[in-house]
Design a protein around this motif. Structure first.
Motif, PDB file in Angstrom:
ATOM      1  N   GLU A  46       0.558  -1.582  -0.052  1.00  0.00           N
ATOM      2  CA  GLU A  46      -0.090  -0.118  -0.362  1.00  0.00           C
ATOM      3  C   GLU A  46       0.479   1.454  -0.109  1.00  0.00           C
ATOM      4  N   ILE A  47       1.940   0.967   0.917  1.00  0.00           N
ATOM      5  CA  ILE A  47       2.673   2.251   0.818  1.00  0.00           C
ATOM      6  C   ILE A  47       3.406   2.545  -0.548  1.00  0.00           C
ATOM      7  N   VAL A  48       4.085   1.446  -1.057  1.00  0.00           N
ATOM      8  CA  VAL A  48       5.236   1.505  -2.332  1.00  0.00           C
ATOM      9  C   VAL A  48       4.315   2.222  -3.456  1.00  0.00           C
ATOM     10  N   ARG A  49       2.194   1.966  -3.598  1.00  0.00           N
ATOM     11  CA  ARG A  49       1.339   2.198  -4.323  1.00  0.00           C
ATOM     12  C   ARG A  49       0.443   3.373  -4.099  1.00  0.00           C
ATOM     13  N   ASP A  50       1.058   3.644  -2.960  1.00  0.00           N
ATOM     14  CA  ASP A  50       0.190   5.386  -2.593  1.00  0.00           C
ATOM     15  C   ASP A  50       1.224   6.366  -2.466  1.00  0.00           C
ATOM     16  N   SER A  51       2.653   5.668  -2.669  1.00  0.00           N
ATOM     17  CA  SER A  51       3.514   7.012  -2.588  1.00  0.00           C
ATOM     18  C   SER A  51       4.227   7.288  -4.202  1.00  0.00           C
ATOM     19  N   VAL A  52       3.665   6.180  -4.838  1.00  0.00           N
ATOM     20  CA  VAL A  52       4.806   6.057  -6.400  1.00  0.00           C
ATOM     21  C   VAL A  52       3.750   6.555  -7.290  1.00  0.00           C
ATOM     22  N   GLY A  53       1.934   5.782  -6.729  1.00  0.00           N
ATOM     23  CA  GLY A  53       0.673   6.944  -7.407  1.00  0.00           C
ATOM     24  C   GLY A  53       0.539   8.546  -7.417  1.00  0.00           C
ATOM     25  N   ARG A  54       1.393   9.243  -6.089  1.00  0.00           N
ATOM     26  CA  ARG A  54       1.084  10.371  -5.895  1.00  0.00           C
ATOM     27  C   ARG A  54       2.123  10.767  -6.570  1.00  0.00           C
ATOM     28  N   ALA A  55       3.678  10.232  -6.545  1.00  0.00           N
ATOM     29  CA  ALA A  55       4.363  10.611  -7.283  1.00  0.00           C
ATOM     30  C   ALA A  55       3.718  10.836  -9.006  1.00  0.00           C
ATOM     31  N   LEU A  56       4.054   9.892  -9.627  1.00  0.00           N
ATOM     32  CA  LEU A  56       2.977   9.843 -11.302  1.00  0.00           C
ATOM     33  C   LEU A  56       2.241  10.698 -10.781  1.00  0.00           C
ATOM     34  N   ASP A  57       1.210  10.976 -10.733  1.00  0.00           N
ATOM     35  CA  ASP A  57      -0.050  12.105 -10.182  1.00  0.00           C
ATOM     36  C   ASP A  57       0.463  13.553 -10.213  1.00  0.00           C
ATOM     37  N   ALA A  58       1.682  13.554  -9.522  1.00  0.00           N
ATOM     38  CA  ALA A  58       2.118  14.864  -9.781  1.00  0.00           C
ATOM     39  C   ALA A  58       3.344  15.426 -10.455  1.00  0.00           C
ATOM     40  N   GLY A  59       3.331  14.150 -11.896  1.00  0.00           N
ATOM     41  CA  GLY A  59       4.829  14.585 -12.391  1.00  0.00           C
ATOM     42  C   GLY A  59       5.647  14.232 -11.854  1.00  0.00           C
ATOM     43  N   ILE A  60       5.902  13.685 -11.276  1.00  0.00           N
ATOM     44  CA  ILE A  60       8.053  13.826 -10.902  1.00  0.00           C
ATOM     45  C   ILE A  60       8.873  12.670 -11.778  1.00  0.00           C
ATOM     46  N   ALA A  61       9.598  12.926 -12.179  1.00  0.00           N
ATOM     47  CA  ALA A  61      10.195  12.225 -13.076  1.00  0.00           C
ATOM     48  C   ALA A  61      10.710  11.423 -12.396  1.00  0.00           C
ATOM     49  N   PRO A  62      10.850  10.057 -13.060  1.00  0.00           N
ATOM     50  CA  PRO A  62      11.723   9.213 -12.065  1.00  0.00           C
ATOM     51  C   PRO A  62      13.342   9.349 -12.275  1.00  0.00           C
ATOM     52  N   ALA A  63      14.171  10.247 -13.041  1.00  0.00           N
ATOM     53  CA  ALA A  63      15.463  10.391 -12.834  1.00  0.00           C
ATOM     54  C   ALA A  63      15.555  11.775 -12.303  1.00  0.00           C
TER      55      ALA A  63
END
Length: 174
Positions: free
Chosen positions: A100-117
């Motif tokens: 759940e933590i991974v899903r939520d954290s990565v989901g928020r990052a993707l929604d915010a447009g945070i680039a992986p690099a």
């Protein structure tokens, strides 16, 4: 179109059989984590009597992937690895909280447009790595990050911590 037509004609029991056969074929021969297999079985989606187009699309995709020999082989390799880990004494369980933590954290990052690099991704990766360390009773160090990025058993399988490959700034070499 043929697959959509065939799928539309399948009964609930026949659709359920597609997924059940996939689970039995990929996990049935191994001592995989029974709770994990039960979770997969219980997550089987139901197609309503009057499905929306996106629901039919999802079922078509599910039917296609469960029949794909390469996908079946990859999942079977995962089941073999899981069985081997259990044979060596792994009793760590399903890690619902970590998932759940991974899903939520990565989901928020993707929604915010945070680039992986990007530098913005580094604190997310650091937080998730710390949670993996805690969950697996390991030190939060380069060895843990290497372990997370190394696919178990087969290079074609995604790494354990696939989502931690968010950023090179996290100190991971892949």
């Amino acid at each position: 179109m043929d697959l959509i037509h065939k799928l539309a004609k399948l009964s609930d029991a026949e659709r359920r059989r597609l997924v059940t056969d996939f689970i039995d074929d990929t996990f049935g021969r191994f001592d995989a984590n029974a709770a994990f297999v039960d979770m997969i079985r219980s997550a089987m989606p139901e197609l309503p009597d009057d499905p929306e187009p996106h629901q039919v699309d999802a079922w078509v995709e599910l039917a296609e992937i469960t029949q794909d020999p390469d996908f079946r082989a990859a999942v079977r390799r995962m089941a073999e690895y899981q069985a081997a880990e259990r044979a060596q004494g792994d009793v760590t369980g399903l890690h619902h909280d970590l998932t759940e933590i991974v899903r939520d954290s990565v989901g928020r990052a993707l929604d915010a447009g945070i680039a992986p690099a990007s530098a913005e991704a580094a604190p997310i990766t650091d937080t998730l790595t710390a949670r993996y360390a805690e969950t697996f009773s390991r030190a939060d160090d380069a060895d843990l990050r290497h372990w997370l990025l190394t696919p178990p058993g087969d290079r074609r399988r995604p790494p354990r911590g696939m989502l931690l490959a968010l950023t090179p700034a996290a100190g991971c070499v892949q």
